[in-house]
Enzyme design. Structure first.
Site, PDB file in Angstrom:
ATOM      1  N   ASP A  10     -15.147  26.805 -18.064  1.00 11.49           N
ATOM      2  CA  ASP A  10     -15.028  26.706 -19.513  1.00 11.49           C
ATOM      3  C   ASP A  10     -13.560  26.922 -19.909  1.00 11.49           C
ATOM      4  O   ASP A  10     -13.005  27.995 -19.655  1.00 11.49           O
ATOM      5  CB  ASP A  10     -15.917  27.801 -20.124  1.00 11.49           C
ATOM      6  CG  ASP A  10     -15.917  27.781 -21.639  1.00 11.49           C
ATOM      7  OD1 ASP A  10     -15.102  27.053 -22.243  1.00 11.49           O
ATOM      8  OD2 ASP A  10     -16.746  28.518 -22.214  1.00 11.49           O
ATOM      9  N   ASN A  24     -10.259  15.061 -32.501  1.00 15.60           N
ATOM     10  CA  ASN A  24     -10.292  13.727 -33.125  1.00 15.60           C
ATOM     11  C   ASN A  24      -9.223  13.698 -34.215  1.00 15.60           C
ATOM     12  O   ASN A  24      -8.663  14.740 -34.572  1.00 15.60           O
ATOM     13  CB  ASN A  24     -11.688  13.402 -33.664  1.00 15.60           C
ATOM     14  CG  ASN A  24     -12.119  14.389 -34.734  1.00 15.60           C
ATOM     15  OD1 ASN A  24     -11.528  14.467 -35.802  1.00 15.60           O
ATOM     16  ND2 ASN A  24     -13.147  15.179 -34.423  1.00 15.60           N
ATOM     17  N   GLY A  32     -18.541  18.783 -28.279  1.00 21.06           N
ATOM     18  CA  GLY A  32     -17.884  18.875 -26.971  1.00 21.06           C
ATOM     19  C   GLY A  32     -16.925  20.045 -26.868  1.00 21.06           C
ATOM     20  O   GLY A  32     -17.177  21.138 -27.392  1.00 21.06           O
ATOM     21  N   VAL A  33     -15.822  19.806 -26.192  1.00 22.81           N
ATOM     22  CA  VAL A  33     -14.852  20.878 -25.958  1.00 22.81           C
ATOM     23  C   VAL A  33     -14.197  21.312 -27.280  1.00 22.81           C
ATOM     24  O   VAL A  33     -13.840  22.487 -27.457  1.00 22.81           O
ATOM     25  CB  VAL A  33     -13.816  20.447 -24.882  1.00 22.81           C
ATOM     26  CG1 VAL A  33     -12.864  19.384 -25.382  1.00 22.81           C
ATOM     27  CG2 VAL A  33     -13.050  21.639 -24.345  1.00 22.81           C
ATOM     28  N   ASP A  34     -14.062  20.393 -28.211  1.00 23.24           N
ATOM     29  CA  ASP A  34     -13.502  20.691 -29.538  1.00 23.24           C
ATOM     30  C   ASP A  34     -14.355  21.765 -30.239  1.00 23.24           C
ATOM     31  O   ASP A  34     -13.834  22.786 -30.714  1.00 23.24           O
ATOM     32  CB  ASP A  34     -13.493  19.376 -30.342  1.00 23.24           C
ATOM     33  CG  ASP A  34     -12.648  19.436 -31.608  1.00 23.24           C
ATOM     34  OD1 ASP A  34     -11.995  20.461 -31.842  1.00 23.24           O
ATOM     35  OD2 ASP A  34     -12.648  18.431 -32.353  1.00 23.24           O
ATOM     36  N   THR A 122     -13.410  11.772 -21.698  1.00 23.88           N
ATOM     37  CA  THR A 122     -14.474  11.402 -20.753  1.00 23.88           C
ATOM     38  C   THR A 122     -15.862  11.888 -21.173  1.00 23.88           C
ATOM     39  O   THR A 122     -16.833  11.709 -20.441  1.00 23.88           O
ATOM     40  CB  THR A 122     -14.189  11.937 -19.330  1.00 23.88           C
ATOM     41  OG1 THR A 122     -14.275  13.372 -19.347  1.00 23.88           O
ATOM     42  CG2 THR A 122     -12.826  11.503 -18.850  1.00 23.88           C
ATOM     43  N   ILE A 124     -17.739  12.439 -25.158  1.00 23.95           N
ATOM     44  CA  ILE A 124     -18.223  11.655 -26.297  1.00 23.95           C
ATOM     45  C   ILE A 124     -17.474  10.321 -26.422  1.00 23.95           C
ATOM     46  O   ILE A 124     -18.051   9.302 -26.812  1.00 23.95           O
ATOM     47  CB  ILE A 124     -18.079  12.502 -27.588  1.00 23.95           C
ATOM     48  CG1 ILE A 124     -19.022  13.707 -27.524  1.00 23.95           C
ATOM     49  CG2 ILE A 124     -18.376  11.665 -28.840  1.00 23.95           C
ATOM     50  CD1 ILE A 124     -18.695  14.839 -28.489  1.00 23.95           C
TER      51      ILE A 124
HETATM   52  N1  AR6 Z   1     -14.503  23.535 -21.307  1.00 27.48           N
HETATM   53  C1  AR6 Z   1     -13.968  22.510 -20.612  1.00 27.48           C
HETATM   54  N2  AR6 Z   1     -14.395  21.243 -20.723  1.00 27.48           N
HETATM   55  C2  AR6 Z   1     -15.412  21.002 -21.577  1.00 27.48           C
HETATM   56  C3  AR6 Z   1     -16.024  22.016 -22.354  1.00 27.48           C
HETATM   57  C4  AR6 Z   1     -15.527  23.339 -22.189  1.00 27.48           C
HETATM   58  N3  AR6 Z   1     -16.023  24.376 -22.866  1.00 27.48           N
HETATM   59  N4  AR6 Z   1     -17.007  21.451 -23.105  1.00 27.48           N
HETATM   60  C5  AR6 Z   1     -17.012  20.131 -22.802  1.00 27.48           C
HETATM   61  N5  AR6 Z   1     -16.060  19.852 -21.873  1.00 27.48           N
HETATM   62  P1  AR6 Z   1     -15.551  15.752 -25.158  1.00 27.48           P
HETATM   63  P2  AR6 Z   1     -13.859  13.413 -25.825  1.00 27.48           P
HETATM   64  C6  AR6 Z   1     -15.689  18.571 -21.236  1.00 27.48           C
HETATM   65  O1  AR6 Z   1     -16.776  15.009 -25.533  1.00 27.48           O
HETATM   66  O2  AR6 Z   1     -14.622  12.565 -24.900  1.00 27.48           O
HETATM   67  C7  AR6 Z   1     -15.456  15.836 -30.166  1.00 27.48           C
HETATM   68  O3  AR6 Z   1     -16.493  15.727 -31.097  1.00 27.48           O
HETATM   69  C8  AR6 Z   1     -16.695  17.453 -21.219  1.00 27.48           C
HETATM   70  O4  AR6 Z   1     -17.631  17.653 -20.184  1.00 27.48           O
HETATM   71  O5  AR6 Z   1     -15.414  17.152 -25.575  1.00 27.48           O
HETATM   72  O6  AR6 Z   1     -12.360  13.370 -25.775  1.00 27.48           O
HETATM   73  C9  AR6 Z   1     -14.089  15.634 -30.817  1.00 27.48           C
HETATM   74  O7  AR6 Z   1     -14.048  16.177 -32.116  1.00 27.48           O
HETATM   75  C10 AR6 Z   1     -15.788  16.257 -20.949  1.00 27.48           C
HETATM   76  O8  AR6 Z   1     -15.538  16.136 -19.544  1.00 27.48           O
HETATM   77  O9  AR6 Z   1     -14.210  14.985 -25.717  1.00 27.48           O
HETATM   78  C11 AR6 Z   1     -13.966  14.142 -30.833  1.00 27.48           C
HETATM   79  O10 AR6 Z   1     -14.631  13.583 -31.940  1.00 27.48           O
HETATM   80  C12 AR6 Z   1     -14.476  16.632 -21.621  1.00 27.48           C
HETATM   81  O11 AR6 Z   1     -14.595  18.026 -21.948  1.00 27.48           O
HETATM   82  C13 AR6 Z   1     -14.653  13.709 -29.552  1.00 27.48           C
HETATM   83  O12 AR6 Z   1     -15.563  14.762 -29.239  1.00 27.48           O
HETATM   84  C14 AR6 Z   1     -14.205  15.848 -22.884  1.00 27.48           C
HETATM   85  O13 AR6 Z   1     -15.423  15.624 -23.588  1.00 27.48           O
HETATM   86  C15 AR6 Z   1     -13.678  13.588 -28.413  1.00 27.48           C
HETATM   87  O14 AR6 Z   1     -14.338  13.062 -27.287  1.00 27.48           O
END
Ligand code: AR6
Length: 171
Positions: A10, A24, A32-34, A122, A124
């Site tokens: 994490d 975003n 997600g991570v955000d 990678t 959303i």
């Molecule tokens: N720690 C590390 N990595 C993580 C965590 C965490 N706690 N949680 C998720 N991931 P994503 P995107 C990974 O969807 O594709 C948001 O709504 C996850 O498994 O978070 O860039 C933003 O506001 C994946 O490998 O980001 C945007 O609208 C990686 O983080 C949109 O999502 C990125 O997944 C951005 O989409």
């Protein structure tokens, strides 16, 4: 390169100078991570994002902005916006490279020594994981070749698939 490390976990728990957020363009948070970063770091991060929005109207794809880390261990959060995958002909690869590169530039400008990246785009945003990993590693590698101040870049992978990909590519 020995300034690059991989770990699975994490990103909100990492003890580094800065963690990168896959945000975003609105900078108003999301899933997600955000979502995880804003939940763990508290309201101060969103407040600072709001101030940046007022000043420059958000953050364009491939660009990056910086806030404090709020309640996180990390002193800073660098918010970057990766591209939404749209089939590959919309400049996605260059925009993903820009997100890594511009985050690192902002890190250097703020005297950050250690920084952790999630696997931007990678989740959303649907960027194919293998190609994204190649671009991430290549871009960080190129940056570190021309920069000596950053001590460590950590690729903080969340899922098994990304962890395996990064380990294979960095061998
Ligand atoms: N720690 C590390 N990595 C993580 C965590 C965490 N706690 N949680 C998720 N991931 P994503 P995107 C990974 O969807 O594709 C948001 O709504 C996850 O498994 O978070 O860039 C933003 O506001 C994946 O490998 O980001 C945007 O609208 C990686 O983080 C949109 O999502 C990125 O997944 C951005 O989409």
């Amino acid at each position: 390169m020995n300034r690059i490390a991989i770990l699975q976990g994490d990103i909100t728990k990492q003890d580094v100078d800065a963690i990168v957020n896959a945000a975003n363009s609105s900078l108003l948070g999301g899933g997600g991570v955000d979502g995880a970063i804003h939940r763990a770091g508290g309201s101060q991060i969103l407040e600072e994002c709001g101030q940046i929005r007022n000043k420059q109207g958000g953050c364009k794809t491939g660009e990056a902005v910086i806030t404090s880390g709020g309640r996180l261990k990390a002193k800073y959060v660098i918010h970057t916006v990766g591209p939404v995958w749209n089939g590959g002909n919309k400049d996605e690869e260059q925009l993903l490279a820009n997100a890594y590169w511009n985050s690192l530039q902002l890190a250097v400008a703020n005297n950050i020594d250690t920084i952790a990246f999630p696997n931007i785009s990678t989740g959303i945003y649907g960027f194919p994981k293998g190609r994204a990993a190649e671009i991430a590693i290549d871009t960080v590698h190129r940056f570190l070749q021309q920069n000596e101040s950053i001590k460590e870049v950590i690729f903080c992978c969340f899922d098994e698939e990304n962890t395996t990909l990064y380990k294979k590519l960095l061998k």
